[in-house]
Design an enzyme around this catalytic site. Structure first.
Site, short mmCIF file in Angstrom:
data_model
loop_
_atom_site.label_atom_id
_atom_site.label_comp_id
_atom_site.label_asym_id
_atom_site.label_seq_id
_atom_site.Cartn_x
_atom_site.Cartn_y
_atom_site.Cartn_z
N HIS A 152 -14.97 -2.79 -5.49
CA HIS A 152 -13.71 -2.68 -6.13
C HIS A 152 -14.25 -1.42 -6.93
O HIS A 152 -14.12 -0.86 -7.43
CB HIS A 152 -14.29 -3.23 -6.78
CG HIS A 152 -12.72 -4.05 -8.46
ND1 HIS A 152 -12.19 -1.84 -8.98
CD2 HIS A 152 -12.03 -4.50 -8.46
CE1 HIS A 152 -11.55 -2.12 -9.58
NE2 HIS A 152 -10.83 -3.60 -9.29
N GLU A 256 -10.14 -0.13 -2.33
CA GLU A 256 -10.83 -1.75 -2.71
C GLU A 256 -10.83 -1.76 -0.86
O GLU A 256 -9.49 -1.88 -0.86
CB GLU A 256 -10.44 -2.23 -3.81
CG GLU A 256 -10.11 -2.29 -4.99
CD GLU A 256 -8.93 -2.55 -5.86
OE1 GLU A 256 -9.25 -4.66 -5.76
OE2 GLU A 256 -8.86 -2.52 -7.19
O1 LIG Z 1 -9.42 -5.60 -15.60
P1 LIG Z 1 -10.52 -6.30 -13.90
O2 LIG Z 1 -10.37 -7.20 -14.22
O3 LIG Z 1 -11.24 -5.06 -14.06
O4 LIG Z 1 -9.04 -5.69 -13.03
C1 LIG Z 1 -8.64 -4.99 -12.60
C2 LIG Z 1 -7.97 -4.54 -11.78
O5 LIG Z 1 -8.58 -4.75 -10.71
C3 LIG Z 1 -7.29 -4.77 -9.70
O6 LIG Z 1 -7.98 -4.65 -8.60
C4 LIG Z 1 -6.45 -6.14 -9.17
O7 LIG Z 1 -5.06 -5.79 -7.77
C5 LIG Z 1 -5.54 -5.46 -10.43
O8 LIG Z 1 -4.54 -7.09 -10.88
C6 LIG Z 1 -6.90 -5.71 -11.95
O9 LIG Z 1 -5.72 -5.47 -12.45
#
Ligand SMILES: O=P(O)(O)OC[C@H]1O[C@@H](O)[C@H](O)[C@@H](O)[C@@H]1O
Length: 283
Positions: A152, A256
């Site tokens: 991510h 990502e």
């Molecule tokens: O707040 P988190 O759980 O780290 O996620 C952040 C974002 O991560 C992204 O990868 C998702 O596609 C989103 O939907 C999400 O809001």
């Protein structure tokens, strides 16, 4: 004599600090989470929130969280899997003049709720002039399993509204915010570039280039065994996220390296996903 990592305490977490001739970097044992990578003489490549919580209560906001074995929200299970919230063990560390290699592992068993399936994960990260990261998953149980995953990446950009990503103009995407499938970008109407709220899953296993004219650089990501690019920026929704510092959403774009559809792994099988992040100057 094996090399020893330099571990410092950040809040309640252990963080390995890396400093070689090619780069400086940090990786947290909580989450196996790369916090920073900065090639020498360059701006940081990753964005980290000033208000990330270093107390082990939640995943760290910024850097490279590892999403596994599921991606996104799953009812009663939380978001983005288990391992971004777990402690990993250092199994190998090697330092040379121009690169530092870190290997981390985590073992999950059938008692690991909310995902009671035995697996071993090995993550290897080589920090040098480029960043090479791989995640090897081994099914140590006796039944086939399915998983999704993502590196991510929070990329530090001058302004998400000002970057260009040519690959995305020719890739179909699913818009997670509207539920619409199979769309192509319409640059005439998308004048805000990639400043959110934006949450899209693009189908592509190609190399991506994030062109940032204001920073006079291009962030390039090559990948293996990944069918999707997820592009996310919370835009104004960041106002309700207390682990994004004020106006922080205007400093990053998540691009990502992901597989958001199921990968089947048979008992005893090993599957490895990887990415290489590098920088190029704009002429
Ligand atoms: O707040 P988190 O759980 O780290 O996620 C952040 C974002 O991560 C992204 O990868 C998702 O596609 C989103 O939907 C999400 O809001």
């Amino acid at each position: 004599m094996p090399d020893e990592p330099h571990i410092v305490r950040r809040g309640e977490l252990d963080v390995i600090q890396i400093d070689n001739a090619a780069c400086s970097a940090e990786i947290s044992l909580f989450g196996g989470h790369v916090l920073q990578w900065q090639p020498s003489g360059r701006k940081p490549v990753l964005w980290m929130s000033d208000t990330a919580r270093y107390d082990g209560s939640t995943a760290l906001r910024g850097g490279i969280p590892i999403c596994w074995p599921w991606f996104g929200a799953v009812a009663d299970k939380g978001r983005h899997g288990l391992v971004r919230n777990r402690n990993w063990q250092v199994t190998h560390f090697e330092d040379s003049a121009t690169a530092t290699f870190v290997e981390l592992e985590i073992d999950l068993s059938e008692t690991d709720n909310p995902w009671p399936h035995p697996n071993k994960l090995v993550m290897k990260v080589n920090f040098g002039e480029s960043l090479l990261q791989s995640l090897l998953v081994e099914n140590t149980g006796d039944k086939p399993q399915c998983f999704n995953f993502a590196f991510h990446n929070y990329l530090k950009v001058s302004n998400p509204a000002a970057v260009e990503i040519p690959l995305l103009g020719s890739s179909f995407y699913e818009d997670k915010l509207t539920g619409q499938q199979q769309q192509l970008e319409n640059r005439d109407t998308e004048h805000l570039g990639y400043l959110g709220p934006l949450d899209r899953i693009y189908s592509s296993s190609e190399r991506i280039e994030v062109i940032d004219p204001q920073y006079a650089r291009k962030i390039c990501i090559d990948k293996q065994l990944s069918q999707h690019w997820v592009v996310w920026n919370p835009g104004s929704d960041a106002a309700s996220m207390d682990d994004v510092h004020e106006s922080g959403e205007q400093e990053f774009l998540c691009v990502e390296t992901a597989n958001t559809s199921d990968i089947v792994i048979e008992p005893g099988e090993r599957i490895s996903m990887s990415q290489t992040i590098s920088l190029e100057n704009l002429g």
